[in-house]
Design an enzyme around this catalytic site. Structure first.
Site, mmCIF file in Angstrom:
data_model
loop_
_atom_site.group_PDB
_atom_site.id
_atom_site.type_symbol
_atom_site.label_atom_id
_atom_site.label_comp_id
_atom_site.label_asym_id
_atom_site.label_seq_id
_atom_site.Cartn_x
_atom_site.Cartn_y
_atom_site.Cartn_z
ATOM 1 N N GLY A 1 -4.907 -1.783 5.042
ATOM 2 C CA GLY A 1 -4.108 -2.724 4.509
ATOM 3 C C GLY A 1 -4.736 -4.305 4.787
ATOM 4 N N ARG A 2 -5.239 -4.347 6.017
ATOM 5 C CA ARG A 2 -5.937 -5.632 6.238
ATOM 6 C C ARG A 2 -7.353 -5.751 5.621
ATOM 7 N NH1 ARG A 2 -4.959 -2.108 10.240
ATOM 8 N NH2 ARG A 2 -6.667 -1.469 11.641
ATOM 9 N N HIS B 1 -6.655 -32.846 17.594
ATOM 10 C CA HIS B 1 -5.401 -33.704 18.258
ATOM 11 C C HIS B 1 -4.386 -33.077 18.719
ATOM 12 C CE1 HIS B 1 -7.099 -37.553 16.772
ATOM 13 N NE2 HIS B 1 -7.723 -36.870 15.830
ATOM 14 N N LYS C 1 9.085 -0.777 14.448
ATOM 15 C CA LYS C 1 9.935 -0.689 13.139
ATOM 16 C C LYS C 1 10.984 0.396 13.345
ATOM 17 C CE LYS C 1 5.802 -1.096 10.291
ATOM 18 N NZ LYS C 1 5.048 -0.298 9.571
ATOM 19 N N GLU D 1 10.413 -5.035 4.505
ATOM 20 C CA GLU D 1 10.468 -6.248 4.385
ATOM 21 C C GLU D 1 10.284 -6.175 2.687
ATOM 22 O OE1 GLU D 1 8.997 -4.781 6.799
ATOM 23 O OE2 GLU D 1 9.016 -6.221 8.620
ATOM 24 N N LYS E 1 0.839 -1.361 -0.121
ATOM 25 C CA LYS E 1 0.132 0.123 -0.088
ATOM 26 C C LYS E 1 0.930 1.268 0.025
ATOM 27 C CE LYS E 1 -3.556 2.575 2.687
ATOM 28 N NZ LYS E 1 -4.323 2.295 3.967
ATOM 29 N N GLU F 1 -5.043 -6.484 14.743
ATOM 30 C CA GLU F 1 -4.353 -5.004 14.566
ATOM 31 C C GLU F 1 -5.474 -3.974 14.467
ATOM 32 O OE1 GLU F 1 -2.489 -4.073 10.447
ATOM 33 O OE2 GLU F 1 -0.769 -4.540 11.584
HETATM 34 O O1 F6P Z 1 3.037 -2.757 9.528
HETATM 35 C C1 F6P Z 1 1.739 -3.059 9.537
HETATM 36 C C2 F6P Z 1 1.292 -2.728 8.273
HETATM 37 O O2 F6P Z 1 1.234 -1.416 8.090
HETATM 38 C C3 F6P Z 1 0.125 -3.278 8.124
HETATM 39 O O3 F6P Z 1 -1.174 -2.851 8.499
HETATM 40 C C4 F6P Z 1 0.013 -3.474 6.582
HETATM 41 O O4 F6P Z 1 -1.046 -4.312 5.999
HETATM 42 C C5 F6P Z 1 1.379 -3.916 6.412
HETATM 43 O O5 F6P Z 1 2.055 -3.459 7.313
HETATM 44 C C6 F6P Z 1 2.011 -3.767 4.808
HETATM 45 O O6 F6P Z 1 2.068 -2.445 4.351
HETATM 46 P P1 F6P Z 1 2.206 -2.002 3.016
HETATM 47 O O7 F6P Z 1 1.073 -2.668 2.394
HETATM 48 O O8 F6P Z 1 1.981 -0.722 3.096
HETATM 49 O O9 F6P Z 1 3.648 -2.843 2.713
#
Ligand code: F6P
Length: 560
Positions: A282-283, A399, A523, A216, A210, A368
């Site tokens: 995002g979620r 189980h 972060k 990452e 987003k 979240e």
């Molecule tokens: O760190 C949490 C977050 O902001 C989430 O809410 C989001 O889904 C995820 O990181 C990834 O963010 P992006 O889509 O901006 O890379």
């Protein structure tokens, strides 16, 4: 901008009634079912294609009625309408919350800041669908002219969990000859394992972020780019010139983001980028262009059915009175379980192997969103919030951890999810294996509700000393959700159901369910500590003694 002051739920007359009802509560699902043959029918509801039985929860009619009053008294209907109307209910980020607009039909209209967002949504969808069609037909070619066989989605959190969960859930709908992989973790193992065995000539990366700033994702995207160019070069497929490298990136990388300027900076042609908007959290974004990997492997028609499923539940949530509104009732029941029965966790137990990533997906959606101790006006919450969601598919969970759910000292409300039709109707001799499977689902919810008394245990001839260990108290609350089959539409319905359940809980607690400030500190600290990890002694001295010790251990032991 609406920042209506949250109603403190604990000051409502409904909360007072619930407190009294809890004091007088002596849960007795055996007795309640025996005395009331209509209970199951009265407490079962339909939303879209979902049949939802709430009757095995620890509630009486009076409790359910008080929960519905609570919904009214915290202004749930008005807050819901504000969300659907595009008001800026994400107060701390000053944003509208319009994931529901992502699944409106083309004929709908919804103006936000003078713009009909439905037009924008469908224009992007068409672009995603056109792209999906060219990949599926083989018209989209890699740099050496081969058709694409593997999509690798690079994203994390909401840009990963939704796509991977739905990909797993809808395996039977994936086009033959196409498959997807998902890279999320910055642990280099992830990209190394996910690119292992891949043919660069037939691989297409979708960088989904987003913000397009996530460490990452950008790191993995750069690693993927290096992997692509290196392996194409060593296979002799490109000569290593800048122009060939640019051509390879253009043919093997596309992006999804709200920040198209950053996509361009990364070196991906914005002609091959799919946008969305800051009003999609995002979620809450798997139904936006973040689902591009899904549109490719499942196809535009299935993706449209998926969106249709969401919309069916949106319509139910928007228009059904609270007393028969399934997301509202399930959210209010969660409030009852957390705030009156002291439940701290909530298990989601799909009796469908294809839904094995659904609990992980729900963890981000619910935790979240509602894992917060401050309300949207900056004041402290007035009661417990945000239970821990977890789960595994049945029967594997049986189980492993069901012991605690049946006989432990904690109350763990559970949602069971099952489907009448299997994707693979196999027989073991004369036995229909899906029926063996479903028998477990039916048996578990009954065992949790009704338990096994000491007399029943004794009647089996059990040694008296062992009787207590073999008693099941029952009165362990469950909700059962059933549908005919796990189709794209039903997956959309399930997601929308839990989105709205989460919203309902957030409204009762006065929480902004759409921000996520709690992920920021870690972060920031990771950035600050990186030089120390790399050997900067001065930076190392700035951190606390425990963290210094850990970093020194790392530095002494790093050999590879
Ligand atoms: O760190 C949490 C977050 O902001 C989430 O809410 C989001 O889904 C995820 O990181 C990834 O963010 P992006 O889509 O901006 O890379």
């Amino acid at each position: 901008m609406t920042a209506a002051v949250p109603v403190d739920p604990t000051t409502t007359t409904a909360w007072a009634s619930l407190t009294e009802l809890k004091k007088g509560l002596n849960p007795d699902l055996r007795g309640w079912f025996a005395d009331d043959p209509q209970r199951a029918q009265r407490m079962s509801f339909t939303a879209g294609d979902l049949f939802v039985d709430l009757s095995k929860n620890l509630v009486t009619d009076d409790i359910l009625a008080a929960l519905v009053r609570l919904g009214d008294q915290v202004d749930l209907p008005a807050r819901r309408d504000a969300m659907f109307a595009g008001e800026r209910i994400n107060v701390t980020e000053n944003r509208s919350v319009l994931h529901t607009a992502l699944r409106l039909p083309k004929s709908a209209e919804l103006e936000v800041d003078g713009q009909n967002v439905v037009e924008d949504v469908h224009a992007t969808l068409e672009k995603v669908y056109d792209f999906a069609r060219t990949v599926r037909s083989g018209e989209w070619k890699g740099v050496t002219g081969k058709r694409i066989e593997t999509i690798v989605n690079i994203g994390i959190g909401g840009s990963d969990l939704g796509p991977v969960m739905v990909y797993e859930a809808l395996q039977p709908y994936v086009q033959e000859g196409l498959s997807a992989r998902f890279v999320s973790n910055i642990d280099p193992t992830d990209i190394a394992e996910k690119t292992r065995g891949l043919d660069p000539e037939t691989t297409l990366f979708i960088v989904a972020s987003k913000t397009f700033t996530t460490l990452e994702t950008l790191t993995n995207a750069r690693l993927a780019k290096a992997w692509l160019l290196d392996s194409l070069k060593s296979a002799g497929a490109i000569d290593g010139s800048d122009s060939q490298a640019a051509d390879a990136v253009a043919k093997h990388f596309v992006a999804v983001s709200t920040a198209l300027d950053k996509v361009a900076e990364f070196g991906i042609d914005t002609a091959n980028a799919f946008g969305f908007w800051d009003w999609v959290g995002g979620r809450y974004s798997v139904d936006s262009a973040i689902g591009t990997s899904l549109a490719v492997v499942l196809g535009p028609e299935n993706f449209a059915d998926f969106l249709g499923g969401f919309h069916a539940i949106d319509e139910h949530f928007r228009s059904e009175p609270l007393a028969s509104n399934v997301p509202a009732l399930m959210g209010l029941l969660n409030v009852w379980n957390v705030n009156f029965l002291d439940a701290r966790t909530h298990a989601v137990l799909p009796y469908s192997q294809y839904l094995h990533r659904f609990p992980a997906y729900l963890q981000q959606l619910t935790m979240e969103s509602n894992g917060k101790g401050v309300r949207w006006d900056g004041t402290q919450v007035t009661c417990s919030t945000g239970e821990v969601f977890w789960g595994e598919p049945g029967t594997n969970g049986q189980h492993a951890f069901y012991q605690l759910i049946h006989q432990g000292t904690q109350l763990v409300p559970c949602d069971f999810i099952a489907f009448a039709n299997p994707a693979h109707p196999l027989k073991d001799g004369a036995a229909d294996v899906h029926e063996l499977f479903l028998a477990n689902f039916f048996a578990q919810t009954a065992a949790l509700a009704f338990g096994k008394t000491a007399d029943q245990v004794r009647a089996e001839g059990t040694d008296e000393a062992i009787v207590p260990a073999r008693v099941f108290t029952g009165n362990r609350p469950t909700t059962s959700i059933m549908s005919a089959s796990l189709t794209p539409s039903v997956v959309g319905q399930l997601i929308a159901l839990y989105e709205h359940i989460t919203f309902v809980q957030g409204i009762v607690w006065g929480i902004d369910s759409f921000d996520q400030w709690g992920v920021e500190l870690g972060k920031q600290l990771a950035k600050a500590v990186t030089p120390a990890v790399g050997g900067d002694e001065h930076a190392l001295e700035q951190v606390d003694a425990s963290t210094q010790g850990l970093i020194r251990f790392y530095r002494q032991h790093r050999t590879a």
